[in-house]
Write an enzyme that holds these catalytic residues in place. Sequence first.
Site, PDB file in Angstrom:
ATOM      1  NE  ARG A   1     -11.421  -8.150  15.890  1.00  0.00           N
ATOM      2  CZ  ARG A   1     -11.147  -6.986  15.317  1.00  0.00           C
ATOM      3  NH1 ARG A   1     -10.233  -6.905  14.354  1.00  0.00           N
ATOM      4  NH2 ARG A   1     -11.785  -5.894  15.677  1.00  0.00           N
TER       5      ARG A   1
ATOM      6  CE  LYS B   1      -8.765   1.831   9.018  1.00  0.00           C
ATOM      7  NZ  LYS B   1      -8.990   1.099   7.758  1.00  0.00           N
TER       8      LYS B   1
ATOM      9  CG  LEU C   1     -10.980  -5.272   3.169  1.00  0.00           C
ATOM     10  CD1 LEU C   1     -11.468  -6.660   3.577  1.00  0.00           C
ATOM     11  CD2 LEU C   1     -12.090  -4.265   3.374  1.00  0.00           C
TER      12      LEU C   1
ATOM     13  CG  LEU D   1      -2.259  -0.747   1.094  1.00  0.00           C
ATOM     14  CD1 LEU D   1      -2.995  -0.732   2.416  1.00  0.00           C
ATOM     15  CD2 LEU D   1      -3.130  -0.155   0.000  1.00  0.00           C
TER      16      LEU D   1
ATOM     17  CG  HIS E   1     -16.001  -5.830  11.567  1.00  0.00           C
ATOM     18  ND1 HIS E   1     -15.826  -4.476  11.649  1.00  0.00           N
ATOM     19  CD2 HIS E   1     -15.104  -6.268  10.657  1.00  0.00           C
ATOM     20  CE1 HIS E   1     -14.861  -4.102  10.830  1.00  0.00           C
ATOM     21  NE2 HIS E   1     -14.403  -5.180  10.220  1.00  0.00           N
TER      22      HIS E   1
ATOM     23  CB  ALA F   1      -5.510  -0.791   7.949  1.00  0.00           C
TER      24      ALA F   1
ATOM     25  CB  SER G   1     -12.305   2.348  11.663  1.00  0.00           C
ATOM     26  OG  SER G   1     -12.303   2.088  13.035  1.00  0.00           O
TER      27      SER G   1
ATOM     28  CB  SER H   1      -6.174  -3.111  11.512  1.00  0.00           C
ATOM     29  OG  SER H   1      -5.785  -4.421  11.817  1.00  0.00           O
TER      30      SER H   1
ATOM     31  CD  GLU I   1     -10.941   2.625  17.884  1.00  0.00           C
ATOM     32  OE1 GLU I   1     -10.300   3.552  18.404  1.00  0.00           O
ATOM     33  OE2 GLU I   1     -11.608   1.803  18.555  1.00  0.00           O
TER      34      GLU I   1
ATOM     35  CE1 TYR J   1      -6.902   0.957  12.158  1.00  0.00           C
ATOM     36  CE2 TYR J   1      -8.610   1.873  13.578  1.00  0.00           C
ATOM     37  CZ  TYR J   1      -8.224   1.048  12.541  1.00  0.00           C
ATOM     38  OH  TYR J   1      -9.188   0.324  11.879  1.00  0.00           O
TER      39      TYR J   1
HETATM   40  P1  GDP Z   1     -10.505  -1.551  19.196  1.00  0.00           P
HETATM   41  O1  GDP Z   1     -11.857  -1.042  19.591  1.00  0.00           O
HETATM   42  O2  GDP Z   1     -10.302  -1.578  17.719  1.00  0.00           O
HETATM   43  O3  GDP Z   1      -9.384  -0.876  19.896  1.00  0.00           O
HETATM   44  O4  GDP Z   1     -10.530  -3.116  19.592  1.00  0.00           O
HETATM   45  P2  GDP Z   1      -9.769  -3.917  20.748  1.00  0.00           P
HETATM   46  O5  GDP Z   1     -10.400  -5.255  20.786  1.00  0.00           O
HETATM   47  O6  GDP Z   1      -8.295  -3.874  20.575  1.00  0.00           O
HETATM   48  O7  GDP Z   1     -10.118  -3.101  22.087  1.00  0.00           O
HETATM   49  C1  GDP Z   1     -11.439  -2.922  22.494  1.00  0.00           C
HETATM   50  C2  GDP Z   1     -11.446  -2.322  23.893  1.00  0.00           C
HETATM   51  O8  GDP Z   1     -11.003  -3.307  24.817  1.00  0.00           O
HETATM   52  C3  GDP Z   1     -10.547  -1.121  24.076  1.00  0.00           C
HETATM   53  O9  GDP Z   1     -11.268  -0.130  24.787  1.00  0.00           O
HETATM   54  C4  GDP Z   1      -9.409  -1.620  24.926  1.00  0.00           C
HETATM   55  O10 GDP Z   1      -8.833  -0.636  25.792  1.00  0.00           O
HETATM   56  C5  GDP Z   1     -10.120  -2.685  25.750  1.00  0.00           C
HETATM   57  N1  GDP Z   1      -9.219  -3.698  26.320  1.00  0.00           N
HETATM   58  C6  GDP Z   1      -9.130  -4.055  27.629  1.00  0.00           C
HETATM   59  N2  GDP Z   1      -8.208  -4.975  27.791  1.00  0.00           N
HETATM   60  C7  GDP Z   1      -7.659  -5.211  26.567  1.00  0.00           C
HETATM   61  C8  GDP Z   1      -6.631  -6.100  26.118  1.00  0.00           C
HETATM   62  O11 GDP Z   1      -6.013  -6.841  26.856  1.00  0.00           O
HETATM   63  N3  GDP Z   1      -6.376  -6.097  24.764  1.00  0.00           N
HETATM   64  C9  GDP Z   1      -7.059  -5.287  23.902  1.00  0.00           C
HETATM   65  N4  GDP Z   1      -6.769  -5.356  22.601  1.00  0.00           N
HETATM   66  N5  GDP Z   1      -8.014  -4.437  24.316  1.00  0.00           N
HETATM   67  C10 GDP Z   1      -8.316  -4.417  25.629  1.00  0.00           C
END
Ligand code: GDP
Length: 392
Positions: A252, A221, A144, A123, A247, A146, A193, A148, A195, A217
């Site tokens: 995942r 986006k 898609l 990219l 999603h 990124a 996203s 991510s 986000e 990120y």
């Molecule tokens: P995101 O919404 O794309 O950032 O998806 P994630 O699955 O990485 O995170 C979702 C939420 O879960 C965020 O608010 C994180 O702060 C929270 N979270 C809490 N504990 C964890 C962890 O151990 N790993 C991740 N990835 N997120 C966590």
Amino acid sequence: MVLEPIQVGSVTLDPVLVLLGLLGFAALALLVLVVIVAVHMSRRRREAHESDAQLAELKVRLRTLAEISVSRHGELARAVNERLDRMTHRVGSDLTETARKTTDSIAKLHERLAVIDSAQKNLTDLSSLIRAMRDSDPDEVYNLGAVSFVAYSWENAPLTTDVTGKGVLNMLEAVRLHSADDLGRIRFYQASSSEMFGKVQEVPQRETTLLWPRSPYGVSKVFGHYMTINYRESYGMHASSGILFNHESPRRGPEFVTRKISQAVARIHLGTQKDIVLGNLDAERDWGFAGDYVEAMWLMLQQEQADDYVISTGETHSIREFLTLAFARVGIDEWEPYVRQDERFMRPAEVDQLIGDAAKARAALGWEPRVSFPELVAMMVDADVEAQKAGW
Ligand code: GDP
């Protein structure tokens, strides 16, 4: 009744002994038969198990096909999903045969796809994307690509910006140059996203909500999102932006919180892991099933006019709620003893709550999510229990 002795040539046999001998032989034959049947059944069970494993792998491959970025055939995503459904229904009859037939089907689907050799395309390298366009001459392009993982984007903000942000511009340019004087010919999808909403300025979030990203990120986006709109408005390109909320699926990546939890719960259930270390448990997300969201992406490119759409379930749930359902799925009602929190997993700036309003997508695309939040959690935990048992 008196049994007569049996005369065989010059030998006289005791009839009782002959009868016992015959009974013994019959018992031995029965035993051999039982062993043969048992071996056969165990082989059938093993075959069934192997076919289950193959089937799961095939499902993964089909989903991958559905997500391939560049396709010459607009109907492909739907064809893949229909095939997946048919395959799932046939499973009961003859697993091995089904797996074989499905492998053949996948091979045929592969022939219909313009699969880009991703090892040589990048990219951040516009010329490689122009080559990709020339090699595939696509009808539809789904970007898609990124960096991510939100947490990682703070560790390497420049790379995230190059790939997740400027990569969209490169992709749009490649499409524009390849389209030559027919700029609406190739339909373009940009994976924007939720986000981008970050520190939310409106609840629920919709297409018109002011964007306030909270991570490199999210900022990248936003750049890609507005660039997509700009190319649509500047050149009349059929460029749509899907603002997809989180999603999830059994595919995942394990660095995301949903999969991290489902995998850990499966291992805790099977006794191979003691606990799970997480960050903020109070964040709330609008989690949907990735399969439903891929369909929404495809629907966007089937419309006469390109546009931007929020894709979400309209429900928000905390990490705690996800934990409650995930642990309950394996029969654990009190999850607190299994969960520890650590600063390492906290973010410099958190997105506290996301909840989307997909009314526009419902009205214009006829799109609805099919998988509910409890079904999604159950699907992920069940898949991870099976995967762990199978030693994947
Ligand atoms: P995101 O919404 O794309 O950032 O998806 P994630 O699955 O990485 O995170 C979702 C939420 O879960 C965020 O608010 C994180 O702060 C929270 N979270 C809490 N504990 C964890 C962890 O151990 N790993 C991740 N990835 N997120 C966590």
